[in-house]
Design a protein around this motif. Structure first.
Motif, short mmCIF file in Angstrom:
data_model
loop_
_atom_site.label_atom_id
_atom_site.label_comp_id
_atom_site.label_asym_id
_atom_site.label_seq_id
_atom_site.Cartn_x
_atom_site.Cartn_y
_atom_site.Cartn_z
N TYR A 35 0.82 -1.20 0.00
CA TYR A 35 0.00 0.00 0.00
C TYR A 35 0.86 1.25 0.00
CZ TYR A 35 1.17 0.23 4.95
OH TYR A 35 1.84 0.30 6.14
N LYS A 41 -4.31 9.88 2.21
CA LYS A 41 -4.93 9.42 0.96
C LYS A 41 -4.20 8.17 0.47
CE LYS A 41 -6.46 13.98 -0.45
NZ LYS A 41 -6.37 15.02 -1.48
N THR A 46 -4.82 0.29 -3.10
CA THR A 46 -5.38 0.21 -1.76
C THR A 46 -6.84 0.61 -1.75
OG1 THR A 46 -3.17 0.70 -0.91
CG2 THR A 46 -5.00 0.91 0.64
N TYR A 47 -7.18 1.62 -2.53
CA TYR A 47 -8.58 2.04 -2.63
C TYR A 47 -9.43 0.93 -3.24
CZ TYR A 47 -12.71 4.87 -3.34
OH TYR A 47 -13.99 5.35 -3.29
N ASN A 48 -8.93 0.30 -4.28
CA ASN A 48 -9.65 -0.82 -4.88
C ASN A 48 -9.79 -1.96 -3.89
OD1 ASN A 48 -10.97 -2.13 -7.12
ND2 ASN A 48 -9.15 -3.41 -7.28
N TYR A 50 -10.05 -1.67 -0.67
CA TYR A 50 -11.13 -1.25 0.23
C TYR A 50 -12.48 -1.59 -0.40
CZ TYR A 50 -14.66 1.83 2.18
OH TYR A 50 -15.83 2.31 2.70
N ARG A 51 -12.66 -1.22 -1.65
CA ARG A 51 -13.93 -1.47 -2.35
C ARG A 51 -14.23 -2.97 -2.44
NH1 ARG A 51 -13.15 -0.23 -7.49
NH2 ARG A 51 -15.33 -0.67 -7.93
N TYR A 119 -5.04 -3.15 1.29
CA TYR A 119 -5.96 -2.42 2.17
C TYR A 119 -5.86 -2.93 3.61
CZ TYR A 119 -10.31 -1.43 4.59
OH TYR A 119 -11.22 -1.07 5.54
N ARG A 132 -14.23 4.85 4.72
CA ARG A 132 -13.81 4.97 3.32
C ARG A 132 -12.59 5.89 3.22
NH1 ARG A 132 -16.07 4.32 -1.77
NH2 ARG A 132 -18.03 3.69 -0.84
N LYS A 134 -9.73 8.28 1.46
CA LYS A 134 -9.66 9.22 0.34
C LYS A 134 -8.58 8.70 -0.59
CE LYS A 134 -11.31 13.10 2.90
NZ LYS A 134 -11.00 14.30 3.62
N ARG A 135 -8.77 8.95 -1.86
CA ARG A 135 -7.87 8.41 -2.88
C ARG A 135 -7.00 9.50 -3.47
NH1 ARG A 135 -9.86 5.66 -8.44
NH2 ARG A 135 -7.79 5.29 -9.24
#
Length: 138
Positions: A35, A41, A46-48, A50-51, A119, A132, A134-135
């Motif tokens: 990550y 941010k 890492t954002y993906n 999380y999703r 993540y 959530r 921030k990206r």
């Protein structure tokens, strides 16, 4: 002796500059981390993660990987990447009964195991809080 004092002063200033060159931008990353978190941010991987985690894993492992009454926390005692991949792809069993099904054939999870791990690794390391993220934008 005066030259030595200047050298020490220079070394202290250089060290302080090196430590503080990130300013207030807490950056979490090292060679063995998947990550990247900068100023709170996260990177796209890492954002993906999380999703993807919240699309399927949170139902059993709880919000943000903290665990639930019937599935363990994935952040309190994180698995190494190879064990994590095996568990997600093949599932887990205990005493002959299935505890978790494998996701090897699931196109929503199998290709994104490393993203999910990134993540959870950020959560386990304390680099990322709950909720959530921030990206960062490229």
């Amino acid at each position: 002796m005066r030259a030595f004092q200047h050298f020490v002063l220079f070394a202290v200033v250089a060290y302080g500059f090196a430590i503080g060159s990130g300013g207030f931008s807490q950056e979490f990353r090292s060679a063995h981390k998947l990550y990247r978190v900068v100023n709170g941010k996260v990177d796209a991987r890492t954002y993906n993660g999380y999703r993807r985690y919240h699309a399927g894993c949170n139902h059993c492992h709880g919000p943000d990987g903290v665990g639930s009454t019937f599935a363990s926390s994935l952040v309190a005692r994180p698995l190494d990447i190879d064990t994590f991949r095996r568990a997600v792809l093949s599932g887990r069993s205990s005493s002959g009964s299935s505890v978790m099904k494998g996701f090897a054939g699931d196109p929503n999870f199998a290709p994104y195991i490393d993203d999910i791990y990134a993540y959870l690794q950020a959560r386990a390391d304390g680099a990322l809080g709950r909720g959530r993220p921030k990206r960062t934008r490229p």
